[in-house]
Design a protein around this motif. Structure first.
Motif, mmCIF file in Angstrom:
data_model
loop_
_atom_site.group_PDB
_atom_site.id
_atom_site.type_symbol
_atom_site.label_atom_id
_atom_site.label_comp_id
_atom_site.label_asym_id
_atom_site.label_seq_id
_atom_site.Cartn_x
_atom_site.Cartn_y
_atom_site.Cartn_z
ATOM 1 N N ALA A 48 12.133 7.419 1.616
ATOM 2 C CA ALA A 48 10.813 7.253 1.007
ATOM 3 C C ALA A 48 10.208 8.591 0.576
ATOM 4 N N PHE A 83 9.974 10.410 -3.251
ATOM 5 C CA PHE A 83 8.612 10.543 -3.768
ATOM 6 C C PHE A 83 8.227 11.989 -4.082
ATOM 7 N N SER A 104 0.831 -1.197 0.000
ATOM 8 C CA SER A 104 0.000 0.000 0.000
ATOM 9 C C SER A 104 0.870 1.252 0.000
ATOM 10 N N GLY A 105 0.270 2.353 -0.415
ATOM 11 C CA GLY A 105 1.017 3.591 -0.519
ATOM 12 C C GLY A 105 1.711 3.696 -1.865
ATOM 13 N N VAL A 106 2.725 4.540 -1.921
ATOM 14 C CA VAL A 106 3.330 4.839 -3.217
ATOM 15 C C VAL A 106 4.630 4.079 -3.454
ATOM 16 N N ILE A 107 5.080 3.329 -2.462
ATOM 17 C CA ILE A 107 6.300 2.550 -2.645
ATOM 18 C C ILE A 107 5.983 1.092 -2.310
ATOM 19 N N ALA A 114 -3.649 8.302 14.147
ATOM 20 C CA ALA A 114 -4.111 8.032 12.793
ATOM 21 C C ALA A 114 -3.630 9.152 11.894
ATOM 22 N N VAL A 143 -8.327 15.063 11.948
ATOM 23 C CA VAL A 143 -7.822 13.745 11.577
ATOM 24 C C VAL A 143 -8.575 13.302 10.343
ATOM 25 N N GLY A 144 -7.844 12.848 9.340
ATOM 26 C CA GLY A 144 -8.497 12.360 8.127
ATOM 27 C C GLY A 144 -8.127 13.196 6.922
ATOM 28 N N THR A 172 4.248 7.835 3.031
ATOM 29 C CA THR A 172 4.082 7.317 1.668
ATOM 30 C C THR A 172 3.260 6.035 1.641
ATOM 31 N N TRP A 173 3.205 5.323 2.778
ATOM 32 C CA TRP A 173 2.443 4.063 2.802
ATOM 33 C C TRP A 173 0.965 4.291 3.107
ATOM 34 N N CYS A 174 0.583 5.535 3.308
ATOM 35 C CA CYS A 174 -0.799 5.830 3.719
ATOM 36 C C CYS A 174 -1.593 6.379 2.530
ATOM 37 N N PRO A 175 -2.457 5.563 1.925
ATOM 38 C CA PRO A 175 -3.181 6.019 0.734
ATOM 39 C C PRO A 175 -3.964 7.331 0.923
ATOM 40 N N VAL A 188 -1.569 10.331 0.855
ATOM 41 C CA VAL A 188 -0.975 10.623 -0.438
ATOM 42 C C VAL A 188 -1.995 11.294 -1.357
ATOM 43 N N ARG A 189 -3.261 10.905 -1.191
ATOM 44 C CA ARG A 189 -4.319 11.527 -1.996
ATOM 45 C C ARG A 189 -4.542 12.998 -1.634
ATOM 46 N N ILE A 215 -1.172 4.578 -6.170
ATOM 47 C CA ILE A 215 -1.286 4.444 -4.718
ATOM 48 C C ILE A 215 -1.917 3.089 -4.377
#
Lengths: 271, 186
Positions: B122, B126, A62-65, B152, B170-171, B86-89, B92-93, A143
């Protein structure tokens, strides 16, 4: 309480030993958190001291990497080779929750052979939600998403979203449609658990699907002494998971068969 | 049956013991860190970081310039502080919206997106790859998230020129949400 219940409770407690977290609403983030527990237990449960193997597997996609999840897959193979679905039966908190609900005095349903086929659904879910969807999202818009955690996992709602939302207004404000959907799914699963034995484990759980691949090969588990077996099939009749064979992919090594075997041909231990 | 029980309990306890052992030793080390930065951590541990609370200071590296800075260096304008990874969709959006608002408001508000990734590489790879120009920082990920009680992400704050939190959310926010949120700092 029998030995299995003791171990189930013990592992549930061990996985979630950060009890102050439930009051503070704070997720434990010590170094132990980088270890995956063998059972399904949400990383974001305020009590969780370890990581969920399914969550960890997906976070690598998940994520971009993207990362290849060497560590998590390796751990799952070690757990699988050693114990197979013994973990489901003995060391999974969400399995325990469903079993407790099954103890309620409601009518109990045995699955018809047609419904039994739906146990294959968990393999579809595993491939689709753990691999295909995260990668599809990654290649479509760059993503990746943890699709199983995001769209299905009821353990996450029960162990993380509900307690955290109860404590933290900021989390409460962030809840949306996905929460409502998964809460509904959780309620359906919990309600079903009262009359079908462990429905989540049988139909949906990717972790059970993964461990089931190792079930016949595992070092520890259920075994049948064929010299003593008289082929009465009493074991299968009493199997709560409705296995077709003792120790097959659906067997969670609970040992119910060993207790009813008239010739004591079945035992749990090193195979 | 006995064997299986013993080995299982053994395995389970081994994992737990080894883990707790390290967690104990890290706790002591983080305690030492806390004493060095006592004001920050004690305040942070005491209360939820929400409206009206002094924003805990922290050190970060500005990824674009490589400069080591403190949050408290940014007092001439209000600060929009965002925690992401970077691992959090959802995080990143949110970044394209942050970029758009940065271009609009950079003279009125400091933008600072702090990455909580496990490693600096990371976000460092990016952010330029995506062509984002708003300031992105990286620091001691664990200490910062502890100080801000980040349970979160994405999590965003508006901090006024006195270093006090004016708003928290948050969010993930879209353009409209973000506009409304930033208005609280203007």
């Amino acid at each position: 309480m029998d030995k299995r219940s003791v171990i189930q409770w013990l592992s549930t407690l061990l996985y979630n030993a950060n009890l102050p977290g439930f009051i503070q609403g704070r997720i434990y983030r010590g170094p132990l958190k980088s270890v995956c527990v063998p059972g399904l237990n949400c990383y974001s449960c305020p009590g969780a001291v370890g990581a969920c193997p399914l969550g960890s597997l997906q976070s690598s996609l998940s994520g971009v990497i993207l990362h290849f999840p060497f560590y998590v897959l390796g751990l799952l193979i070690v757990f699988g080779v050693l114990f197979g679905r013994l973990i489901c039966g003995w060391a999974c908190p969400f399995g325990l929750v469903q079993e407790l609900l099954y103890k309620l005095p409601t009518p109990k349903i045995k699955l018809s052979p047609a419904l039994q086929r739906f146990t294959l659904l968990k393999y579809v879910i595993t491939v689709l939600f753990m691999v295909v969807l995260p990668l599809a999202y990654y290649y479509a818009d760059g993503i990746g998403i943890p699709a199983f955690c995001k769209f299905i996992c009821p353990a996450g709602i029960l162990e993380a979203a509900l307690p955290l939302a109860a404590i933290k207004p900021s989390i409460r404000n962030a809840l949306g449609a996905l929460f409502s959907w998964k809460l509904l799914l959780l309620i359906i699963i919990l309600a079903t658990s009262t009359f079908i034995y462990r429905p989540f484990c049988r139909f949906l759980c990717p972790l059970g699907a993964i461990y089931s691949l190792f079930n016949r090969l595992s070092v520890y588990g259920i075994k049948v002494d064929l010299d003593k077996c008289i082929g009465c099939d009493k074991c299968l009749h009493y199997c709560p998971m409705q296995c077709y064979n003792v120790g097959d992919r659906e067997c969670i090594n609970c040992g119910a068969c060993a207790e009813v075997c008239p010739t004591k041909a079945i035992s749990l231990g090193k195979k | 049956m006995k064997k299986i029980l013993t080995s299982f309990v053994l395995a389970l306890s081994l994992v737990t013991i080894s883990g707790f052992d390290t967690s104990l030793s890290t706790n002591t080390s983080s305690l030492q860190t806390k004493q060095n930065t006592l004001t920050i951590m004690s305040k942070a541990e005491a209360a939820e970081i929400s409206e009206g609370v002094a924003a805990p200071d922290f050190t970060f590296t500005d990824l674009a310039t490589g400069k080591v800075m403190n949050l408290s260096d940014l007092r001439d304008m209000p600060v929009y502080l965002n925690f992401w990874a970077t691992w959090c969709p959802p995080c990143v959006r949110e970044l394209p919206h942050i970029q758009a608002k940065y271009e609009q408001y950079k003279d009125k508000i400091h933008f600072l997106a702090i990455s909580l990734d496990g490693e600096q590489a990371a976000p460092a790879e990016f952010i330029p790859a995506k062509g984002y120009t708003f300031p992105v920082g990286y620091g001691n990920e664990r200490e910062i998230s502890r100080a801000y009680n980040v349970e979160a992400i994405p999590m965003s704050f508006i901090i006024d020129t006195n270093g006090v939190v004016k708003a928290k959310i948050v969010g993930s926010m879209d353009d409209t949400d973000l506009e409304r949120f930033l208005q609280k700092g203007l």
